[in-house]
Design an enzyme around this catalytic site. Structure first.
Site, PDB file in Angstrom:
ATOM      1  N   LYS A 152       0.861  -1.188   0.000  1.00  0.00           N
ATOM      2  CA  LYS A 152       0.000   0.000   0.000  1.00  0.00           C
ATOM      3  C   LYS A 152       0.890   1.229   0.000  1.00  0.00           C
ATOM      4  O   LYS A 152       2.024   1.181   0.481  1.00  0.00           O
ATOM      5  CB  LYS A 152      -0.885   0.024   1.259  1.00  0.00           C
ATOM      6  CG  LYS A 152      -2.114   0.895   1.124  1.00  0.00           C
ATOM      7  CD  LYS A 152      -3.262   0.115   0.515  1.00  0.00           C
ATOM      8  CE  LYS A 152      -4.544   0.891   0.501  1.00  0.00           C
ATOM      9  NZ  LYS A 152      -5.701  -0.010   0.330  1.00  0.00           N
TER      10      LYS A 152
HETATM   11  N1  GLU Z   1      -7.480   0.085  -2.876  1.00  0.00           N
HETATM   12  C1  GLU Z   1      -8.242  -1.097  -3.111  1.00  0.00           C
HETATM   13  C2  GLU Z   1      -8.266  -1.978  -1.881  1.00  0.00           C
HETATM   14  O1  GLU Z   1      -8.102  -1.505  -0.774  1.00  0.00           O
HETATM   15  C3  GLU Z   1      -7.812  -1.829  -4.387  1.00  0.00           C
HETATM   16  C4  GLU Z   1      -6.381  -2.241  -4.447  1.00  0.00           C
HETATM   17  C5  GLU Z   1      -5.965  -2.783  -5.801  1.00  0.00           C
HETATM   18  O2  GLU Z   1      -6.781  -2.841  -6.716  1.00  0.00           O
HETATM   19  O3  GLU Z   1      -4.794  -3.145  -5.923  1.00  0.00           O
HETATM   20  O4  GLU Z   1      -8.506  -3.144  -1.966  1.00  0.00           O
END
Ligand code: GLU
Length: 424
Positions: free
Chosen positions: A114
């Site tokens: 992240k």
């Molecule tokens: N931000 C989204 C989540 O928390 C998607 C992450 C992604 O598609 O890699 O799952």
């Protein structure tokens, strides 16, 4: 023997503290793999970057950015990038760890990562937003890549920001690397169905949970916190299935209508100005009153730590669908379980987004693009299979869906960890 992490001091309800307690709860179900559990309690790699940009008024501003790769045992890091004034290293660590659990829970060949920048993007001009995105991408460019770590949208980031990230990375490597980010616009290697995928996954898992509870969606009352592309899409799909959206809260405030809000009118207003601007459609109430609104289903689809012990006591919901990451603190989780409220946890409930991100990445590599029906059929199948397996595990051990999801996911992660072995 392991040393404590020196750079984080979690509290019981902080995101990382919440995550650690979720991991502790799964240990009794891991058998011999429990030996490896410490792996999950620390990120593999965490990068802090300075992001300086020249503002429109000529001043130089510095922002702090992060990219955390929590675990890569099962594949490259995967997870979004968040722009928000409250972003911290600790928060990004927790969000990256939840991605590790989520990708394993739905069995995608990814680890968890992240990123984020501590900034209020609403205060930036479009030009400043592009500069901050590009400089951040360049700074984290040393650890991201189509085979190593693939960012995507999260809170306050979107397709345009992914396009700038893809372009910046591509310029730096001297090619066009569409597979470096997902959630891109369609004509840049994006996938049909990606924008609505997270909300759709919330609906698919929620519909199945309601069926198992014997709850009829027709006439069911739903309260939604957060009305971005998760909350509003889920609300639309539930309304199509006959449910009534009785309360919506976003960053501007809370609107309540016990007869059901008219979403066709609310959504365009909310997208432009926020829900409070739709005064004619319901009553504007103080934010804390959102938790008292009589409802059958509660969908937290905003930020972490929203369902506190006190709010868990208050809610009349029988079913909680976690569209957000980490919305429920551990104490509240226990209260909801004691009160017989079923929680479909974030790490399965909102996994639709990363699942279609996976489809996008696969399509980019094969340069062959699927139609929307194919995307949605595959998404629904993956979500349902994962949920059914988690439900069986929960029934078998008489544990919550959250601990069952962790049991299924952590077994996959730690098995991969063990099979790969420690290097050197
Ligand atoms: N931000 C989204 C989540 O928390 C998607 C992450 C992604 O598609 O890699 O799952």
């Amino acid at each position: 023997m392991s040393e404590k992490l020196s750079f984080v001091s979690p509290t019981a309800n902080s995101p990382w503290g919440t995550y650690l307690s979720q991991v502790d709860r799964v240990v009794p179900y891991l058998g011999p793999l429990a030996r490896w559990v410490e792996t999950l309690k620390r990120p593999k790699r965490a990068l802090i970057v300075d992001v300086p940009i020249e503002m429109d008024d000529g001043t130089i501003a510095h922002f702090e950015g992060y990219r955390v790769q929590h675990n890569m045992s099962r594949g490259p890091g995967k997870g979004g990038v968040r722009f928000h004034p409250d972003v911290t290293l600790e928060e990004v660590m927790a969000l990256s760890a939840w991605m590790t659990i989520k990708t394993a829970a739905v069995n995608l060949p990814y680890g968890g990562a992240k990123g984020g920048i501590r900034v209020d993007p609403k205060k930036l001009s479009l030009q400043e937003l592009e500069k901050i995105t590009r400089r951040y991408t360049s700074e984290i460019g040393i650890i991201i890549g189509p085979h190593t770590d693939i960012p995507a949208p999260d809170v306050n980031t979107n397709g345009q920001i992914m396009a700038w990230m893809m372009d910046t990375y591509s310029m730096n490597v001297g090619g066009t690397a569409t597979g470096v980010v997902t959630g891109k616009p369609l004509h840049l290697g994006g996938s049909l169905g990606r924008v609505k995928a997270t909300g759709r996954g919330v609906f698919v898992t929620g519909r199945e949970a309601a069926r198992r509870l014997g709850m009829d969606l027709r006439g069911a009352r739903i309260a939604v916190q957060g009305f971005g592309n998760v909350g509003s899409v889920a609300a639309e799909l539930f309304a199509e299935a006959g449910a009534k959206i009785v309360a919506v809260q976003d960053h501007t405030g809370t609107i309540v209508n016990t007869n059901g809000l008219d979403l066709a009118q609310l959504i365009p207003v909310a997208n432009k100005e926020g829900v409070v601007a739709f005064k004619s459609g319901g009553d504007i109430v103080p934010n804390e009153d959102f938790w008292n609104v009589a409802c059958d289903i509660l969908i937290p689809a905003a930020l972490e730590g929203q369902i506190t012990a006190e709010r868990a006591q208050k809610t009349t919901a029988k079913l909680v669908l976690e569209g957000a990451n980490g919305p429920t603190v551990p104490q509240a989780d226990d209260i909801l379980a004691e009160r017989g409220v079923l929680v479909v946890p974030d790490v399965i409930c909102n996994a639709g987004g990363v699942t279609v991100s996976y489809f996008e990445w696969v399509q980019d590599f094969s340069s062959f693009f699927w139609d929307e029906d194919e995307i949605n059929v595959r998404l629904d199948r993956i979500m349902m299979n994962a949920l059914n397996q988690i439900w069986d595990t929960a029934d078998k051990h008489k544990i919550t869906l959250r601990t069952a999801t962790y049991a299924v996911a952590c077994e996959r992660i730690l098995m991969a960890r063990q099979e790969r072995g420690l290097y050197p």
